[in-house]
Write an enzyme that holds these catalytic residues in place. Sequence first.
Site, short mmCIF file in Angstrom:
data_model
loop_
_atom_site.label_atom_id
_atom_site.label_comp_id
_atom_site.label_asym_id
_atom_site.label_seq_id
_atom_site.Cartn_x
_atom_site.Cartn_y
_atom_site.Cartn_z
CB CYS A 1 -15.47 3.86 -0.32
SG CYS A 1 -15.47 2.19 -0.58
NE ARG B 1 -13.43 2.12 4.07
CZ ARG B 1 -12.94 3.31 3.45
NH1 ARG B 1 -13.16 4.27 4.35
NH2 ARG B 1 -12.23 4.44 2.21
CG ASP C 1 -2.44 0.60 1.05
OD1 ASP C 1 -1.87 1.99 0.41
OD2 ASP C 1 -3.44 0.38 1.03
CB CYS D 1 -12.90 -15.20 -17.52
SG CYS D 1 -11.44 -16.32 -18.21
CB CYS E 1 -5.99 -17.22 -18.58
SG CYS E 1 -8.48 -16.78 -18.30
CB CYS F 1 -21.20 18.60 -9.00
SG CYS F 1 -19.81 18.27 -9.87
#
Lengths: 99, 584
Positions: free
Chosen positions: B246, B131, B120, B232, B307, B421
């Site tokens: 989020c 969270r 990270d 896929c 794949c 906005c």
Amino acid sequence: MQLTLEFGGGLELLCDSVKIHNVDVDLPAETQKLTMKHLLPWVRSNLIKERPEMFIKGDTVRPGVLVLVNDCDWELSGQLDTTLEDKDVVVFISTLHGG
Amino acid sequence: MESNGGVDESSLLLRELQSLKTSKRDIEARISVIEAQLQQIQSNQKPSSDCSNGSSDFGHELTPDMIYRYSRQLLLPSFGVQGQSNLLKSSILVIGAGGLGSPALLYLAACGVGRLGMVDHDVVELNNLHRQIIHGEAYIGRSKVESAAAACRSINSTVEVVEHREALRTSNALEIVSKYDIVVDATDNAPSRYLINDCCVLLGKPLVSGAALGLEGQLAVYNYNGGPCYRCLFPTPPPTSACQRCSDSGVLGVVPGVIGCLQALEAIKLASLVGESLSGRMLLFDALSARIRIVKIRGRSSQCEACGENATLTRQQFQQFDYENFTHSPLSAAPLMLKLLTPDSRISSKEYNNVIKNGSPHVLVDVRPSHHYKIVSLPKSLNIPLASLESRLPELSSELKSVQESNETPNDSDVGIYVVCRRGNDSQRAVQLLHRMGFTSAKDIVGGLESWAHDVDHRTCIIITNQKMKMNIGITKSSIIPPSETIADSHLTDLLISFDPNVMKKALADLLVSFYLMAGRLDRAESGRIVINCNGEGVLFVEAELDSSLDDLGEFTPSPKLHRLTPTVDCSGNISSYPLCFAR
Ligand SMILES: [Zn+2]
């Protein structure tokens, strides 16, 4: 034909934030069987209230939407050619990316 | 100020305290590494000193300490000693130490994975903590990987914890991922998901992929045992407007928590070779209706570009692939900045401020969802959410007409239309639509309310709400005073030390002449000094006009004793949603 249609992953926002719709869809006169090819335009004009491009692209669903017929990926049942039966459950779910 | 001597002295002390705390952290980190190494050496030596045949007497490689630590899962017939020793030999990489990665990392460390890596590049922020439960307040402003690694080591010092404090990119992904057996995708954006998938396909690593947003979560295992990969299932990336984050759409903390726990579970099953993995299936979690649905998904696609049978993806191509361009969205969580309009259809918040000052007749349309609009909005704006803009155009037309009549302008084309906005993306989409519908003079405000709120010289508007009342506050003057240096513990910060003293002095002087400082983020430290709670972001000073009396603020009564303002204030910028300094 009685069907249960469910929307998730944000797609419900396109239909007044209602996730589960119990609907009665008329069979197309010419074939007497309902396929996903018939159902998509029906959903588009009867349930989708805004931004239809977030649901449909061309004659199928937009990229990133999974379609599940009775909890099974529609790729396994013939995609647009999947034949629907009374009381089937069709789920449209948008893939999530958040975390 | 005359008390400058005291200020300098406490400034010095605080600095020393800060440097001591830093050293203490470094020493503690070093201690935990050495303890882990020592434990490793001891557990390697113990069996050979206890019995000449080494550990083979037990028929497994678990030391007595391990048997004790993991006894509750060793007792499980379907997991047992074999499952545990497989787990101890395995390595798992968790990409993303956020909402999904937090519980995943905690459980993986606790259950005894041999080597646990984490990737990270981000730092811990206060608005993560609801969270991202692996991080605590003490780590705000510091690396998420540093914080997560410390938490994992404190739970289980026998696990080898590997820190990758960087973003996963095509340039480093192959090297990092190749060192692990199993990959957990706990990221928060579309390009990362494709990048991680392709990397796992190239290296033949199973991928435990989780996602959560709002009140829903999804989970699947890709590229495992002949099953499908992420591509896929999703060969074409979704449109950017379908990739919510989020940070924009919100998420209930426990929802990624549930999915992260399930990711840990699937990774543990893969690593210990027990049970049936969620490959070829997908788990859909709907928190609001308390429903978990497991669906069967397609198998590996022969057409898959990653794949499939004729897939040509090579390491070199992977390293040159532009995932951000492919998905039209950024790899990092930095907010998306669209450029849909030509500059003549846009206006900066400063220019819009001039429109207000000059009294030019106009209508301001706020296209955010109404629950956002209710939190904060600009004065005299008309809220028509983007989704319903097309059907609610008559409202705009009638508003234009009434502005035209009250200003006695000859025709309604003289009335400006401005669209705002949150960040200036939806406003551009709205202006495109308005242009199509014949409102050709419509312009959007670049950067939206965020640029407005950050622009210190301008008016903005805050709505304070508590349970009973709602009060409009029109801000007439505001200035943000950033901390003059980075402060690790930014919760209770001495106002005279954490800020540039000159800026602070001037700001306080300006305010104190005619205003009486009341409350807000002011606090009293244990020592009794007045401090400002600044979250490391700075303090926003405002002068404001209210549409009702201050007595309405409920529990607050002016007194020498400092009170917090009970209502929550959101100024819709990054200054946090904490109550602000409040002055009269
Ligand atoms: Zn594939």
